[in-house]
Enzyme design. Structure first.
Site, PDB file in Angstrom:
ATOM      1  N   HIS A  51       0.823  -1.203   0.000  1.00 26.67           N
ATOM      2  CA  HIS A  51       0.000   0.000   0.000  1.00 26.67           C
ATOM      3  C   HIS A  51       0.864   1.263   0.000  1.00 26.67           C
ATOM      4  CE1 HIS A  51      -3.759  -2.274   1.604  1.00 26.67           C
ATOM      5  NE2 HIS A  51      -3.691  -2.270   0.290  1.00 26.67           N
ATOM      6  N   HIS A  87      -0.250  -8.806   0.997  1.00 26.54           N
ATOM      7  CA  HIS A  87      -1.298  -8.924   2.017  1.00 26.54           C
ATOM      8  C   HIS A  87      -1.919 -10.312   2.062  1.00 26.54           C
ATOM      9  CE1 HIS A  87      -1.236  -4.830   0.210  1.00 26.54           C
ATOM     10  NE2 HIS A  87      -1.063  -4.513   1.467  1.00 26.54           N
ATOM     11  N   GLU A 139      -5.674  -8.050   3.896  1.00 21.27           N
ATOM     12  CA  GLU A 139      -5.127  -9.143   4.700  1.00 21.27           C
ATOM     13  C   GLU A 139      -6.239  -9.915   5.408  1.00 21.27           C
ATOM     14  OE1 GLU A 139      -2.448  -9.932   8.667  1.00 21.27           O
ATOM     15  OE2 GLU A 139      -1.918  -8.172   7.455  1.00 21.27           O
ATOM     16  N   SER A 236      -2.890   2.241   4.203  1.00 24.82           N
ATOM     17  CA  SER A 236      -1.912   1.368   4.860  1.00 24.82           C
ATOM     18  C   SER A 236      -2.277   1.233   6.327  1.00 24.82           C
ATOM     19  CB  SER A 236      -0.499   1.956   4.712  1.00 24.82           C
ATOM     20  OG  SER A 236       0.393   1.344   5.609  1.00 24.82           O
ATOM     21  N   SER A 237      -2.662   0.028   6.731  1.00 27.60           N
ATOM     22  CA  SER A 237      -3.079  -0.200   8.115  1.00 27.60           C
ATOM     23  C   SER A 237      -1.960   0.116   9.095  1.00 27.60           C
ATOM     24  CB  SER A 237      -3.535  -1.654   8.290  1.00 27.60           C
ATOM     25  OG  SER A 237      -3.803  -1.943   9.649  1.00 27.60           O
ATOM     26  N   ASN A 238      -0.753  -0.384   8.833  1.00 29.15           N
ATOM     27  CA  ASN A 238       0.320  -0.183   9.815  1.00 29.15           C
ATOM     28  C   ASN A 238       0.690   1.295   9.920  1.00 29.15           C
ATOM     29  OD1 ASN A 238       3.243   0.276   8.517  1.00 29.15           O
ATOM     30  ND2 ASN A 238       2.091  -1.039   7.125  1.00 29.15           N
ATOM     31  N   SER A 281       5.472   0.066   4.365  1.00 33.86           N
ATOM     32  CA  SER A 281       5.457   0.027   2.904  1.00 33.86           C
ATOM     33  C   SER A 281       5.912   1.351   2.282  1.00 33.86           C
ATOM     34  CB  SER A 281       4.057  -0.340   2.395  1.00 33.86           C
ATOM     35  OG  SER A 281       3.066   0.448   3.016  1.00 33.86           O
TER      36      SER A 281
END
Length: 332
Positions: A51, A87, A139, A236-238, A281
């Site tokens: 991402h 993912h 994910e 982007s989740s993180n 990412s």
């Protein structure tokens, strides 16, 4: 402050380490680049490989073509390689690729694959499975798609954990998305373990080392600075979790931006210290770009704040290892 004859305000930039690319992202990008080198273009990639728009656009320029579903690949191109993103994908995707006689390479992060295997083990052992994660994230879609529909229950919040009612009388087990907030997840797990003391936990933490390390670095830096920038994409989740961690750690201004051109300078008026990190990412070149943008306006002093060392790397798919081996032999 941009006038050359005007004295710049000093700014201490605290650069979080670790930051940026993790081993899974590095491997996924390398898979696309090596596939292009070995097979030529086009190489198709299902979903964004990671991402980050900068990374995706760079790979497009080299000949990668991004699609959301396999049926978007033209009928005459089904012999071209297709790569599954870092993912992970539901089991139905490789099955579909096989039925279309496609050649595919799986760039799923090995730590995501580990969660997939855990889900399958719980299923084989006749456990009812809960997945802690965010609805709609690729994910989560991939992990839930390892098992028959309705097998896995998604838990997003502590309220979900309190409201959850088992569907069966089978033993319970939980797994988690790899890019969650460590603290949020701990709260959800605490609720589940309080309600269901026998619930089976992952053998080893599902939240990946890179997510944990980057959050710990932000927790260390955020309380000490006037503002915090997380370099990363909004999907982007993180990266989103890093911004939330900075806010909770006491940083009054914590923003997620994709690159220097997105900076809203009003957010940084009057600051004397800045924390800077990047999601897993986000490439380092974007971090350097932001430091340069601040250096145009401030008298910057950059200090790296390291809270962990990372030495993990993952093997490439067998089909691509020969390229690395041959290039190393040529260099030797």
């Amino acid at each position: 402050m941009t006038e050359s004859n005007q004295e710049k305000t000093p700014l201490a930039i605290h650069l979080c380490a670790p930051r940026g690319f993790c081993a899974g992202v590095d491997r996924a990008i390398q898979i696309v680049e090596l596939a292009l080198e070995k097979y030529g273009s086009p190489v198709y990639v299902r979903h964004e490989i990671v991402h980050n728009k900068f990374v995706v656009d760079g790979l497009k320029a080299k000949g990668a073509v991004f699609v959301e579903e396999l049926e978007e690949i033209p009928a005459g191109h089904t012999d071209r390689p297709v790569i599954f993103s870092a993912h992970g994908v539901p089991k139905s995707v490789p099955e579909d690729a096989q039925s279309r006689k496609m050649f595919y390479l799986d760039a799923t992060c090995p730590l995501v694959s580990k969660v997939h295997k855990e889900a399958e083990i719980h299923f084989r052992r006749d456990r009812e499975i809960l997945l802690i994660g965010h609805a709609g994230h690729p994910e989560v879609i991939g992990t839930m798609g390892q098992l028959p529909d309705g097998t896995v229950s998604l838990i997003e919040t502590e309220d979900d954990a309190r409201a959850f009612t088992p569907k069966t009388d089978r033993p319970l087990a939980y797994i988690t998305q790899t890019t969650l907030s460590v603290d949020d997840t701990a709260g959800i797990v605490a609720v589940l373990q309080d309600r269901f003391p026998q619930i089976v936990a992952p053998h080893k933490e599902d939240i990946c080392y890179a997510t944990t390390n980057r959050q710990e670095a932000v927790k260390h830096v955020a309380p000490k600075v006037d503002a915090m920038i997380v370099v990363g994409a909004p999907n982007s989740s993180n990266s989103q979790r890093l911004r939330e961690v900075a806010e909770r750690a006491g940083c009054r201004t914590a923003v997620l931006i994709q690159r220097a051109s997105d900076i809203d300078w009003h957010d940084f008026e009057g600051i004397t210290s800045l924390g800077l990190t990047a999601g897993a990412s986000a490439p380092e070149t974007l971090v350097e770009e932001i430091i340069a943008a601040f250096a145009d306006r401030f008298d910057v002093n950059v200090e790296t704040v390291r809270t962990a060392e990372e030495t993990i790397s993952f093997n490439l798919p067998r089909e691509l290892r020969e390229i690395i081996a041959s290039s190393q032999a040529a260099a030797g």
